[in-house]
Design an enzyme around this catalytic site. Structure first.
Site, PDB file in Angstrom:
ATOM      1  N   ASP A  57      17.709  16.573 -26.367  1.00 40.12           N
ATOM      2  CA  ASP A  57      19.035  16.794 -25.774  1.00 40.12           C
ATOM      3  C   ASP A  57      19.550  18.199 -26.064  1.00 40.12           C
ATOM      4  O   ASP A  57      20.362  18.736 -25.308  1.00 40.12           O
ATOM      5  CB  ASP A  57      20.021  15.747 -26.277  1.00 40.12           C
ATOM      6  N   LYS A  92      17.592  11.264 -29.073  1.00 38.13           N
ATOM      7  CA  LYS A  92      18.139   9.917 -29.250  1.00 38.13           C
ATOM      8  C   LYS A  92      18.017   9.430 -30.693  1.00 38.13           C
ATOM      9  O   LYS A  92      16.996   9.651 -31.345  1.00 38.13           O
ATOM     10  CB  LYS A  92      17.403   8.974 -28.286  1.00 38.13           C
TER      11      LYS A  92
HETATM   12  O1  MRU Z   1      22.002   8.684 -24.428  1.00 37.83           O
HETATM   13  P1  MRU Z   1      20.947   9.109 -23.454  1.00 37.83           P
HETATM   14  O2  MRU Z   1      20.213   7.962 -22.848  1.00 37.83           O
HETATM   15  O3  MRU Z   1      21.486  10.079 -22.443  1.00 37.83           O
HETATM   16  O4  MRU Z   1      19.919   9.901 -24.353  1.00 37.83           O
HETATM   17  C1  MRU Z   1      18.777  10.437 -23.762  1.00 37.83           C
HETATM   18  C2  MRU Z   1      17.793  10.952 -24.741  1.00 37.83           C
HETATM   19  O5  MRU Z   1      18.016  11.082 -25.898  1.00 37.83           O
HETATM   20  C3  MRU Z   1      16.527  11.403 -24.157  1.00 37.83           C
HETATM   21  O6  MRU Z   1      15.454  11.108 -24.964  1.00 37.83           O
HETATM   22  C4  MRU Z   1      16.707  12.899 -23.974  1.00 37.83           C
HETATM   23  O7  MRU Z   1      17.876  13.147 -23.214  1.00 37.83           O
HETATM   24  C5  MRU Z   1      15.647  13.552 -23.306  1.00 37.83           C
HETATM   25  S1  MRU Z   1      15.851  13.338 -21.601  1.00 37.83           S
HETATM   26  C6  MRU Z   1      14.577  14.104 -20.823  1.00 37.83           C
END
Ligand code: MRU
Length: 356
Positions: free
Chosen positions: A249, A260
């Site tokens: 992220d 995540k």
């Molecule tokens: O809370 P989310 O579902 O938006 O979190 C997404 C993640 O952590 C993904 O693993 C990360 O964004 C990579 S997306 C290519």
């Protein structure tokens, strides 16, 4: 389910987010309803898209950046006013979108890119402003798919034939413009003729691994084994994971990576068991202005995500909740970061600077 878009930029038979051909509405595959129901939601106003991002109709760092870019096209459609008031109302829409989710830097990156165009087009006629912003938003989307394909191919070179790849959360077509980052590596490995199997962590509390990663992979006929997050250690101890690939992220200048919640634990276990740990992300996820992991803002989400499971309350009244949506994996636990510009291996200020 039919895709309500004639030629989705994602290139897949489903798409996380698209701008409709007339530039009048944003269409999203409602990820809250997967895997049971494949339904698309339509939005005609920028603030509706902001709310959809907050409520995880669309999620995943690159996908929410693209959704915000499209939302700004909708915001421009509602504006027939002079240059100054156009810029003021676009800034208000941008700030509302920026506040939705603080950790994924792709969101702010896409908004900044769109706002640079807003300044350029402010004195044009309304229809021309919208056309120019729509073109920019679609370019952001198209470039993300291209980036995923490139970084996927770079990462795939590190995947041995016959490998079992563990991934956490969903970093696939649903989390990006299409193709995926971590799952882009998986897809590119297969396209290069390799046999690959995927182990997907269910990813509590929102279950992106179970609901989204497994859905994508089953749909594309990959062999996928779902495990609960607590099974990673045992799997690695048995030697049945060859490598880990996750998305990101935000990547700080130091090479520390926010992803995540649970990713850091997987990285610690990978180190203990000698399993290579890789991160796959487009360059739009790299934030060189952010010194290290401690400077990355971490989103905290509502307690309902932890107190309930599948809509059923699983904890007593009175229990407190801590629900950080992301954690930070220090660069020293990461073997390489794959981007479309090449790989930072091992990740550090120096190796990232070479790609910048
Ligand atoms: O809370 P989310 O579902 O938006 O979190 C997404 C993640 O952590 C993904 O693993 C990360 O964004 C990579 S997306 C290519």
């Amino acid at each position: 389910m039919t895709l309500p878009h004639p030629r989705p930029i994602s290139g897949a038979s489903y798409s996380a987010v698209e701008l409709s051909p007339g530039d009048r509405d944003v269409v999203m595959l409602d990820q809250r309803a997967l895997p049971g129901d494949e339904r698309y939601a339509r939005f005609t106003r920028s603030d509706e898209v902001a709310e959809a991002i907050e409520r995880l109709v669309v999620r995943g760092a690159p996908a929410i950046g693209i959704a915000a870019a499209y939302a700004l096209v909708l915001a421009a459609s509602g504006e027939g006013s002079g240059a100054e008031s156009f810029q003021a109302s676009m800034s208000a829409a941008a700030e509302r979108l920026r506040r939705t989710r603080p950790t994924a830097v792709n969101l702010a990156w896409a908004i900044d890119r769109m706002m640079a165009v807003v300044r350029e087009v402010a004195s044009l006629a309304s229809g021309d402003r919208v056309a120019r912003l729509a073109a920019e938003a679609r370019t952001i989307h198209r470039e993300d798919v291209e980036a995923c394909r490139k970084l996927g191919a770079i990462g795939a070179a590190r995947v041995p034939d016959g490998a079992t790849i563990l991934t956490h959360c969903n970093a696939g077509a649903l989390a990006t413009g299409g193709y995926g980052t971590a799952l882009g590596v998986v897809r590119a490995a297969r396209e290069a003729g390799k046999q690959v199997r995927v182990v997907a962590c269910e990813t509590r509390p929102v279950l992106q691994g179970a609901r989204l990663t497994a859905w994508e992979l089953v749909r594309d006929c990959f062999e996928v084994t779902l495990i609960t997050d607590s099974m990673v250690a045992q799997r690695m101890r048995r030697g049945s994971v060859d490598l880990v690939v996750v998305g990101a992220d935000r990547i700080a200048r130091s090479g520390d990576v926010a992803n995540k919640i649970g990713t850091y634990g997987v990285a610690c276990l990978a180190q203990v068991h000698g399993v290579p740990f890789y991160v796959a992300a487009p360059w739009s996820t790299v934030d060189l202005g952010c010194l290290d992991g401690d400077a990355i803002p971490i989103e905290h989400r509502g307690e309902g995500e932890v107190l309930s499971f599948g809509g059923v309350r699983v904890a007593p009244e009175g229990a407190r909740v801590d629900n950080p949506a992301f954690d930070v994996t220090p660069a020293r636990l990461i073997n390489a970061i794959f981007t479309e510009r090449g790989e930072a291996s091992p990740p550090s200020e120096q190796t990232l600077a070479k790609l910048a």
